[in-house]
Design a protein around this motif. Structure first.
Motif, PDB file in Angstrom:
ATOM      1  N   ASP A   1       0.851  -1.194   0.000  1.00 39.63           N
ATOM      2  CA  ASP A   1       0.000   0.000   0.000  1.00 39.63           C
ATOM      3  C   ASP A   1       0.884   1.241   0.000  1.00 39.63           C
ATOM      4  OD1 ASP A   1      -2.327  -1.551   0.228  1.00 39.63           O
ATOM      5  OD2 ASP A   1      -2.179  -1.596   2.427  1.00 39.63           O
ATOM      6  N   VAL A   2       1.917   1.175   0.820  1.00 40.03           N
ATOM      7  CA  VAL A   2       2.781   2.358   0.968  1.00 40.03           C
ATOM      8  C   VAL A   2       4.250   1.926   1.030  1.00 40.03           C
ATOM      9  CG1 VAL A   2       3.252   4.447   2.324  1.00 40.03           C
ATOM     10  CG2 VAL A   2       0.973   3.404   2.424  1.00 40.03           C
TER      11      VAL A   2
ATOM     12  N   GLY B   1      -3.054  -0.871   9.650  1.00 38.98           N
ATOM     13  CA  GLY B   1      -3.418  -2.018   8.825  1.00 38.98           C
ATOM     14  C   GLY B   1      -2.970  -1.972   7.377  1.00 38.98           C
ATOM     15  N   TYR B   2      -2.104  -1.041   7.026  1.00 43.15           N
ATOM     16  CA  TYR B   2      -1.601  -1.012   5.651  1.00 43.15           C
ATOM     17  C   TYR B   2      -0.422  -1.975   5.507  1.00 43.15           C
ATOM     18  CZ  TYR B   2      -4.123   3.445   5.337  1.00 43.15           C
ATOM     19  OH  TYR B   2      -5.087   4.415   5.356  1.00 43.15           O
ATOM     20  N   THR B   3      -0.211  -2.430   4.279  1.00 45.03           N
ATOM     21  CA  THR B   3       1.055  -3.110   4.016  1.00 45.03           C
ATOM     22  C   THR B   3       2.046  -2.006   3.670  1.00 45.03           C
ATOM     23  OG1 THR B   3       0.485  -3.402   1.694  1.00 45.03           O
ATOM     24  CG2 THR B   3      -0.006  -5.230   3.180  1.00 45.03           C
ATOM     25  N   VAL B   4       3.120  -1.957   4.406  1.00 45.22           N
ATOM     26  CA  VAL B   4       4.059  -0.848   4.229  1.00 45.22           C
ATOM     27  C   VAL B   4       5.480  -1.359   4.389  1.00 45.22           C
ATOM     28  CG1 VAL B   4       3.436  -0.167   6.600  1.00 45.22           C
ATOM     29  CG2 VAL B   4       4.757   1.401   5.231  1.00 45.22           C
TER      30      VAL B   4
ATOM     31  N   LEU C   1      -0.399   3.946  -9.296  1.00 46.06           N
ATOM     32  CA  LEU C   1       0.642   3.326  -8.470  1.00 46.06           C
ATOM     33  C   LEU C   1       2.031   3.828  -8.877  1.00 46.06           C
ATOM     34  CD1 LEU C   1       2.142   0.944 -10.362  1.00 46.06           C
ATOM     35  CD2 LEU C   1      -0.023  -0.206  -9.949  1.00 46.06           C
ATOM     36  N   TRP C   2       2.957   3.587  -7.984  1.00 44.46           N
ATOM     37  CA  TRP C   2       4.361   3.936  -8.239  1.00 44.46           C
ATOM     38  C   TRP C   2       5.158   2.659  -8.437  1.00 44.46           C
ATOM     39  CZ3 TRP C   2       6.528   8.699  -8.867  1.00 44.46           C
ATOM     40  CH2 TRP C   2       5.734   9.797  -8.508  1.00 44.46           C
ATOM     41  N   GLN C   3       6.043   2.712  -9.429  1.00 48.78           N
ATOM     42  CA  GLN C   3       6.972   1.597  -9.604  1.00 48.78           C
ATOM     43  C   GLN C   3       8.363   2.067  -9.227  1.00 48.78           C
ATOM     44  OE1 GLN C   3       6.198   0.206 -13.587  1.00 48.78           O
ATOM     45  NE2 GLN C   3       5.141  -1.593 -12.772  1.00 48.78           N
ATOM     46  N   LEU C   4       8.974   1.332  -8.358  1.00 47.99           N
ATOM     47  CA  LEU C   4      10.286   1.750  -7.845  1.00 47.99           C
ATOM     48  C   LEU C   4      11.352   0.747  -8.260  1.00 47.99           C
ATOM     49  CD1 LEU C   4       9.431   2.554  -4.096  1.00 47.99           C
ATOM     50  CD2 LEU C   4       8.910   3.892  -6.097  1.00 47.99           C
ATOM     51  N   ARG C   5      12.559   1.295  -8.402  1.00 46.80           N
ATOM     52  CA  ARG C   5      13.720   0.422  -8.597  1.00 46.80           C
ATOM     53  C   ARG C   5      14.774   0.804  -7.572  1.00 46.80           C
ATOM     54  NH1 ARG C   5      17.145   0.138 -12.288  1.00 46.80           N
ATOM     55  NH2 ARG C   5      16.758   2.217 -13.146  1.00 46.80           N
TER      56      ARG C   5
ATOM     57  N   SER D   1       6.208  -2.270  -6.522  1.00 48.54           N
ATOM     58  CA  SER D   1       5.160  -1.301  -6.834  1.00 48.54           C
ATOM     59  C   SER D   1       4.386  -0.995  -5.564  1.00 48.54           C
ATOM     60  CB  SER D   1       4.224  -1.867  -7.909  1.00 48.54           C
ATOM     61  OG  SER D   1       3.638  -3.048  -7.427  1.00 48.54           O
ATOM     62  N   THR D   2       3.889   0.209  -5.515  1.00 48.23           N
ATOM     63  CA  THR D   2       3.182   0.661  -4.317  1.00 48.23           C
ATOM     64  C   THR D   2       2.124   1.675  -4.712  1.00 48.23           C
ATOM     65  OG1 THR D   2       3.429   1.790  -2.189  1.00 48.23           O
ATOM     66  CG2 THR D   2       4.977   2.443  -3.895  1.00 48.23           C
ATOM     67  N   ARG D   3       1.029   1.678  -3.977  1.00 47.07           N
ATOM     68  CA  ARG D   3      -0.005   2.665  -4.285  1.00 47.07           C
ATOM     69  C   ARG D   3       0.468   4.074  -3.895  1.00 47.07           C
ATOM     70  NH1 ARG D   3      -5.100   1.793  -4.663  1.00 47.07           N
ATOM     71  NH2 ARG D   3      -4.374   0.907  -6.583  1.00 47.07           N
ATOM     72  N   PHE D   4       1.018   4.198  -2.711  1.00 46.27           N
ATOM     73  CA  PHE D   4       1.469   5.506  -2.235  1.00 46.27           C
ATOM     74  C   PHE D   4       2.968   5.461  -1.947  1.00 46.27           C
ATOM     75  CE2 PHE D   4      -2.978   5.044  -0.906  1.00 46.27           C
ATOM     76  CZ  PHE D   4      -3.528   6.135  -1.578  1.00 46.27           C
TER      77      PHE D   4
END
Ligand code: NA7
Length: 542
Positions: A12-13, A33-36, A124-128, A136-139
């Protein structure tokens, strides 16, 4: 509004950074309760306090206020030993927090996020990462710190130096023993001013290379009185609440008078009292020091007089007198024995304005007129502040444009928390927020809680995207500039202005309106349904 299929994301974050901002963001969202998950370049938590381990490193905010307030048991159990906590103690505190809330299980250490690209189709954001991971993450929440992109000037020959080179902002974890050495320190900001007296205590000889003299006031650091601490902790909540509504996130008592209203005798008595008490309280003496150049000049001259009184060689004293900026418009330094250090026989001060560095040579430093043989060189040369840590990541928004390109003429943000064109990206203590002008932990807590509330709002409304609107951003940037221009701050060539980085556009980056006022503005924005943000997603009303 067309319905979107819920995209799959790894988290999620994602939080970038595991200093005080990242740790609290991770903890808060996990509790909700977020996946972070957090990514951190260092091998452990602590951020600034993980890296800046130079001798004498110490907080310039009183330790009793420079700590988290979100958990009463935590604030009650942690005992600070000194009025201004030394770096090792602050780092122990960060470790204690990480242990207590079991934070490390959701942090990838020694992992540097190098790019973050927004994918509009999925909100969503894609990170490297530099290590090759893709997530990938929503926030995306940046908790990268304001002073974490160190700056090393490109002196000719630095690589040729045969002795050891140490940067204050990346100090060896095992410490450095300068005993018997000829040491040179370049830079006289806070890091130089804190480390110079300690290094002088070890080194055989010390040469301080100063380009610009800074204002510094004594810390008068001392062990904390357990009774006074117990009394304060009996009602810690109201101390914290008061701090949250101050200008700088710390309780500074003022006379409520302007310098002129006080007149010379009271001015002198008040400045003396604060000089003897030590710390940042000095700037709170009168109400107009930050806004009126005549008032400021009185405060500045008081400090110059003190320097003349402490430093026995009048020529050296003269070189140490700050002259090119109003006091407080560069971060006021808080020292222990800085000026007195220059009375020692084995300490020399070189004025780089009169005698600039030409190059670094294998055996030391060559200035225009002299050569200094050195065994070790300490660089206390500062940071690409505020935007530097964000701009070194390849952050691309909705249109594929780079954040650093958007900010090439100076940072543009809404509330220092978000920037138009980069949805679902939140910047803790970002440019345009009080950040470096405040007690960072107070500002961090406020940002973390505000961001968490916004995410909760989105979740409860079935929304997946929050983006700052251009108009809201434009008026915030205008407001930030307007407030800055009503003070003396923009008159100094400071790192607040980006003036220490060649080629950086000079814009006053932090919000000088004060943390109390700023908090109210942020709360009002939230109460108005996050005014200035467009909130969208499957749950949005048509
Ligand atoms: P600062 O305050 O940016 O200080 C950096 C110092 O290094 C300052 O004295 C600079 O002189 C000097 N410097 C930078 N580049 C050079 C070159 N090329 N030659 C000579 N001297 C140079 O960084 P700090 O780490 O001390 O403190 C940063 C913040 O951390 C501080 O404000 C607190 O909030 C904590 P200049 O003034 O640019 O002439």
């Amino acid at each position: 509004m067309t319905e979107q299929t819920a995209p799959t994301t790894d988290y999620d974050v994602v939080v970038i950074g595991a200093g005080f901002a990242g740790m609290y963001m991770l903890h808060t969202l996990r509790e909700q309760g977020y996946t972070v998950h957090a990514y951190e370049t260092g091998s452990d938590v602590g951020g600034t306090w993980f890296w800046n381990r130079y001798p004498g490193a110490r907080c310039d905010i009183e330790s009793i206020g420079y700590s988290y307030s979100f958990d009463d048991a935590l604030q009650q159990e942690w005992q600070w030993s000194e009025r201004f906590a030394p770096q090792p103690e602050i780092l122990s505190y960060a470790n204690h927090v990480a242990d207590r809330f079991d934070l490390r299980r959701d942090i990838s250490f020694e992992t540097t996020v190098v790019s973050a690209h927004f994918v509009a189709a999925g909100d969503l954001w894609q990170l490297r990462t530099a290590e090759g991971a893709q997530v990938s993450t929503r926030f995306l929440v940046t908790a990268v710190g304001c002073l974490s992109a160190a700056r090393t000037p490109d002196w000719l020959g630095l690589d040729s130096f045969e002795g050891a080179v140490h940067q204050t902002s990346n100090w060896p974890h095992d410490g450095v023993d300068f005993t018997g050495q000829r040491v040179g320190v370049i830079g006289t900001g806070s890091s130089g001013i804190q480390s110079i007296p300690v290094i002088a205590g070890q080194a055989e000889t010390l040469v301080v290379f100063q380009r610009t003299p800074n204002f510094s006031v004594p810390a008068r650091n001392r062990p904390l009185d357990p009774d006074a601490v117990a009394e304060l902790k009996a009602d810690y909540a109201s101390y914290r609440e008061q701090a949250r509504h101050t200008s700088g996130g710390m309780i500074i008592t003022s006379t409520d008078k302007t310098v002129a209203e006080a007149g010379p005798a009271e001015q002198h008595a008040e400045f003396s009292r604060r000089w003897d008490e030590g710390g940042m309280q000095f700037l709170g003496a009168f109400t107009d020091i930050a806004v009126d150049s005549d008032a400021n000049a009185v405060a500045a001259e008081f400090v110059r007089d003190k320097i003349r009184g402490i430093v026995t060689d009048p020529e050296v004293a003269q070189r140490l007198l700050p002259h090119d900026h109003p006091i407080g418009t560069k971060r006021l330094c808080v020292d222990t024995d800085y000026y007195r250090t220059f009375n020692a026989e084995h300490v020399r001060l070189v004025d780089l304005r009169a005698d600039p560095i030409i190059k670094i040579v294998p055996h030391g430093v060559q200035t225009r007129t002299q050569e200094f043989d050195l065994d070790s060189l300490v660089l206390a040369t500062g940071f690409d502040a505020m935007t530097g840590p964000l701009n070194r990541i390849d952050i691309r928004g909705e249109s594929g444009d780079l954040l650093r390109d958007k900010w090439s003429g100076g940072p543009r943000s809404y509330l220092g928390l978000a920037t138009a064109g980069f949805p679902n990206l939140f910047t803790i203590t970002g440019p345009g927020s009080p950040s470096v002008l405040s007690n960072m932990i107070v500002s961090i807590e406020q940002h973390v809680e505000w961001i968490a509330d916004l995410l909760a709002h989105l979740r409860s409304h079935g929304l997946t995207r929050a983006q700052a609107e251009d108009a809201a951003e434009n008026s915030w940037v205008e407001h930030v500039n307007e407030v800055a221009n009503s003070t003396l701050f923009p008159t100094a060539a400071s790192w607040y202005m980006g003036a220490n980085i060649p080629g950086k556009t000079r814009v006053f980056m932090p919000y000088v309106g004060g943390v109390g006022v700023y908090r109210e503005i942020c709360d009002e924005v939230a109460r108005d349904g996050y005014r200035g943000f467009t909130l969208t997603g499957p749950g949005a009303s048509p």
